[in-house]
Design an enzyme around this catalytic site. Structure first.
Site, PDB file in Angstrom:
ATOM      1  N   CYS A  81      35.811  46.024  58.213  1.00 23.33           N
ATOM      2  CA  CYS A  81      36.717  44.960  57.744  1.00 23.33           C
ATOM      3  C   CYS A  81      37.836  44.790  58.763  1.00 23.33           C
ATOM      4  CB  CYS A  81      37.338  45.308  56.397  1.00 23.33           C
ATOM      5  SG  CYS A  81      36.252  46.088  55.195  1.00 23.33           S
ATOM      6  N   CYS A  84      37.625  42.464  61.929  1.00 27.27           N
ATOM      7  CA  CYS A  84      37.851  41.019  61.781  1.00 27.27           C
ATOM      8  C   CYS A  84      39.223  40.699  61.197  1.00 27.27           C
ATOM      9  CB  CYS A  84      36.779  40.402  60.899  1.00 27.27           C
ATOM     10  SG  CYS A  84      35.150  40.412  61.673  1.00 27.27           S
ATOM     11  N   CYS A 182      39.089  36.108  21.753  1.00 24.59           N
ATOM     12  CA  CYS A 182      40.146  36.787  22.515  1.00 24.59           C
ATOM     13  C   CYS A 182      41.512  36.371  21.977  1.00 24.59           C
ATOM     14  CB  CYS A 182      40.094  36.410  23.989  1.00 24.59           C
ATOM     15  SG  CYS A 182      38.461  36.371  24.745  1.00 24.59           S
ATOM     16  N   CYS A 185      43.390  38.178  19.043  1.00 26.98           N
ATOM     17  CA  CYS A 185      44.105  39.422  19.325  1.00 26.98           C
ATOM     18  C   CYS A 185      45.205  39.213  20.360  1.00 26.98           C
ATOM     19  CB  CYS A 185      43.124  40.494  19.802  1.00 26.98           C
ATOM     20  SG  CYS A 185      42.152  41.168  18.428  1.00 26.98           S
ATOM     21  N   CYS A 227      35.967  44.564  25.365  1.00 31.71           N
ATOM     22  CA  CYS A 227      36.570  43.733  24.317  1.00 31.71           C
ATOM     23  C   CYS A 227      35.513  42.903  23.595  1.00 31.71           C
ATOM     24  CB  CYS A 227      37.692  42.866  24.886  1.00 31.71           C
ATOM     25  SG  CYS A 227      39.257  43.778  25.030  1.00 31.71           S
TER      26      CYS A 227
END
Lengths: 266, 150
Positions: A81, A84, A182, A185, A227
């Site tokens: 990595c 570059c 979702c 909650c 979840c």
């Protein structure tokens, strides 16, 4: 590195032991009016303390591993990595706040894990890392850690719009035998206790997070799966389009929150 | 949104004239009359002591996840829903039964699960297909227990 590990092992034990006792409940009124809040603000003092101190935050083990991997050449191109991108502190600073991003060549959203793997396959001619593998988690944690403190800012207009809408619909869709979305909650009840847990807004600004329950770092998609399963719904695969779109919507819900990677959570 | 309201309205009308919900694999038919289910699902009255257990057992009712209840030996009581102390002086037995069976008949946006419904779910895990969270007997036990909370 070794010393850090030892320290972590010690503080980790103390923190876990403290969880049962240190359950201080800050009862807030129900949530919509509270504004955008990081999961950090709902965590116990002990957990916050673990996150705050780099020496005791177990997530930094993954940051360290990611840093090692950053300059390791792999694959047929013989590149790392670093070859570059150079210093990640500069080149990766913005990446952590802006993903998932729309990508023209694939015609859909791409998240940070997928971007990293694209560099592995296309630029390094190396194998993609498996989802939730130590390498992919470490690199993701390392890359996102470069953006710590910067405000989350994902683009949801233009070509991203239809994907954003899908993510939003996912967030509001009831699922599973418990038939909850979702939003029931994390929007309607953030700040309220659900049995022994204080519900947060379900933000992802700290991901990958170190979860004491997991004993390791995990991705936002792993959390989505958990979840989904707890309401007895079939989860999607890590890296699925459904979860990437959901991730976009959830990142947008937390727009402006500082990146906290690696956050610590119960 | 409009559709939602429309559906909500239908339910309320249906509820007040008395609507029958059909039996299926796991659940028996019941009839809603005036915001309640007057008849026991089992034809008998439940056991309050067993119902108390259903209320705190995480694997069955787990009402404690969201409600405070006079069950002091259990450490964690949720605060998502109202305290159920005194619920029997606020509601009749029939009204309590409907709230346990399917509280969405009263509030279509509620977080509270329908504890006695076995179809109409999205991405249900295989092992729960055709099942309801509670069995008729457990619902009746719970109702009997809640009726002791004057």
């Amino acid at each position: 590195m070794k010393i850090r590990q030892l320290l972590l092992a010690l503080t980790g034990t103390i923190a876990v032991a403290g969880l049962g006792l240190g359950f201080v409940v800050s009862q807030t009124t129900s949530a919509k009016a509270e504004g955008i809040r990081s999961g950090y603000t709902y965590a116990t003092k002990e957990t916050q303390g673990l996150q705050d101190d780099e020496m005791s935050n177990p997530g930094y083990l993954w940051v360290d591993t990611g840093e090692d991997l950053w300059s390791k050449a792999e694959g047929d191109a013989g590149k790392s990595c670093n070859d570059c991108h150079g210093d990640a502190a500069d080149s990766m600073k913005k990446a952590g706040v802006s993903y998932p991003k729309y990508k023209d060549d694939i015609g859909k959203m791409q998240n940070i894990e997928q971007r990293i793997n694209q560099c592995r396959t296309d630029n390094m001619k190396a194998k993609a890392w498996k989802w939730e593998s130590n390498q992919l988690l470490s690199m993701t944690t390392y890359v996102r850690n470069q953006s710590t403190g910067m405000p989350v800012s994902v683009a949801v207009d233009g070509p991203a719009k239809p994907f954003f809408e899908k993510g939003k619909a996912f967030f509001n869709q009831r699922r599973g035998l418990l038939d909850m979305a979702c939003k029931h909650c994390h929007e309607d009840n953030a700040g309220n206790l659900i049995r022994a847990n204080v519900l947060s807004q379900g933000q992802i600004n700290g991901f990958p997070v170190y979860r004491l329950k997991w004993g390791k770092v995990g991705s936002s998609h792993r959390r989505f799966r958990g979840c989904n399963k707890q309401v007895r719904a079939k989860p999607f695969k890590n890296g699925s389009d459904e979860y990437v779109n959901l991730e976009l919507y959830v990142a947008w819900r937390g727009r402006g929150l500082p990146v906290e990677t690696p956050a610590v959570r119960n | 949104m409009k559709m939602h309201r429309l559906l909500g309205a239908t339910v309320i009308i249906a509820a007040s004239v008395g609507m029958t919900f059909a039996a299926s694999a796991e659940t028996v038919a019941y009839k809603i009359v005036d915001d309640g289910i007057p008849k026991s699902l089992t034809g008998k009255s439940g056991d309050a002591k067993a119902g108390r257990k259903v209320a705190y057992n995480r694997k069955t009712g787990n009402c404690l996840a969201c409600h405070k209840l006079p069950i002091p030996e259990q450490q964690f009581h949720g605060e998502v829903g109202p305290d159920l102390k005194g619920v029997a002086s606020r509601y009749s037995e029939a009204e309590i039964r409907l709230r346990v069976v399917d509280s969405k008949k009263m509030n279509s946006d509620t977080i509270m699960p329908a504890f006695y419904r076995d179809s109409g779910f999205t991405r249900l895990q295989k092992k729960w297909v055709g099942k309801s969270i509670l069995k008729a007997q457990e619902v009746e036990d719970l109702v009997a227990y809640l009726m002791t909370l004057k």
